[in-house]
Design a protein around this motif. Sequence first.
Motif, PDB file in Angstrom:
ATOM      1  N   THR A  36       0.980  -1.246   0.109  1.00 57.94           N
ATOM      2  CA  THR A  36       0.004   0.018  -0.224  1.00 57.94           C
ATOM      3  C   THR A  36       0.763   1.306  -0.065  1.00 57.94           C
ATOM      4  O   THR A  36       2.044   1.191   0.161  1.00 57.94           O
ATOM      5  CB  THR A  36      -0.967   0.080   1.129  1.00 57.94           C
ATOM      6  OG1 THR A  36      -0.030   0.000   2.343  1.00 57.94           O
ATOM      7  CG2 THR A  36      -1.930  -1.187   1.233  1.00 57.94           C
ATOM      8  N   ALA A  66      -0.339  -5.165   1.709  1.00 62.06           N
ATOM      9  CA  ALA A  66      -1.510  -4.909   1.582  1.00 62.06           C
ATOM     10  C   ALA A  66      -2.300  -6.156   2.298  1.00 62.06           C
ATOM     11  O   ALA A  66      -1.904  -7.187   2.496  1.00 62.06           O
ATOM     12  CB  ALA A  66      -1.854  -5.243   0.219  1.00 62.06           C
ATOM     13  N   PRO A  67      -3.441  -5.816   2.965  1.00 56.18           N
ATOM     14  CA  PRO A  67      -4.279  -6.778   3.767  1.00 56.18           C
ATOM     15  C   PRO A  67      -4.589  -7.796   2.871  1.00 56.18           C
ATOM     16  O   PRO A  67      -4.779  -7.597   1.654  1.00 56.18           O
ATOM     17  CB  PRO A  67      -5.410  -5.960   4.415  1.00 56.18           C
ATOM     18  CG  PRO A  67      -5.341  -4.664   3.677  1.00 56.18           C
ATOM     19  CD  PRO A  67      -4.179  -4.366   3.160  1.00 56.18           C
TER      20      PRO A  67
END
Length: 248
Positions: free
Chosen positions: A207, A247-248
């Motif tokens: 991100t 990133a999740p």
Amino acid sequence: MAVLGAVGCTVLAWPQPDTSGRPSESSPAEPATRTSPPPARKPSGTPAPRTSPSPAKPPALPRQGPGTYVTAPGGSAKAGKGTALRYRVEVEKNIDLSAAETAETVDRILGDPRGWTADGHSAFQRVAHGPTDFVVRLATPATVDAVCGRGGLDTGGRYNCNTGDQVMVNLDRWVLATPVYAEDVTAYRALIINHEVGHFLHHGHVTCPGKGEPAPAMMQQIKGMHGCVPNVWPYDSEGRFITGPAAP
């Protein structure tokens, strides 16, 4: 996965992308400002007549193709250190773009010092025949969806992907880019290749690291910049890796 990045084409209103699957993406540097020299004048001082060159006809954007490809001829010199990963470049047969020119673009991106070779051990070399480690395929949205879907990825007619040894490039993204990169499609093409080849090299999505920071090449920039500024390269000009939180 990543989605993906210039042509004088009209970009339609951008649909809200689906967040399922693992589509990916890429991005470039801001285009340089160009200035044109003053028009030539006749010896008498009378301005010479100006002629406007005819704009190049944009390629057609078919939604579906035969799923068969034209392989770019020839090959490239090795770029980077270490054992080279051999790759092939192919263009789906009903696409009105040169396989050779597409391959030259891919070669330049993978050989750029800001690309993956900056890690000190990655190397690439394009071939037209023989065994390969991966293949870059420029294809219609329906073909990309079919290939990526077999790998469990939902590209929704909009995204690019990497599945196994295939880097699948969506024709629409290659020609039209995204709203952020609509004025510099050439740069966005670098983002596409760097992002999807990054997945092939086992890099995952990240991100934005912070407002005003360059967007990592492994960030899904097509889904929003989140405060980051456009960037299409994995490394900066000083060899520093550009990344952010996973990133999740």
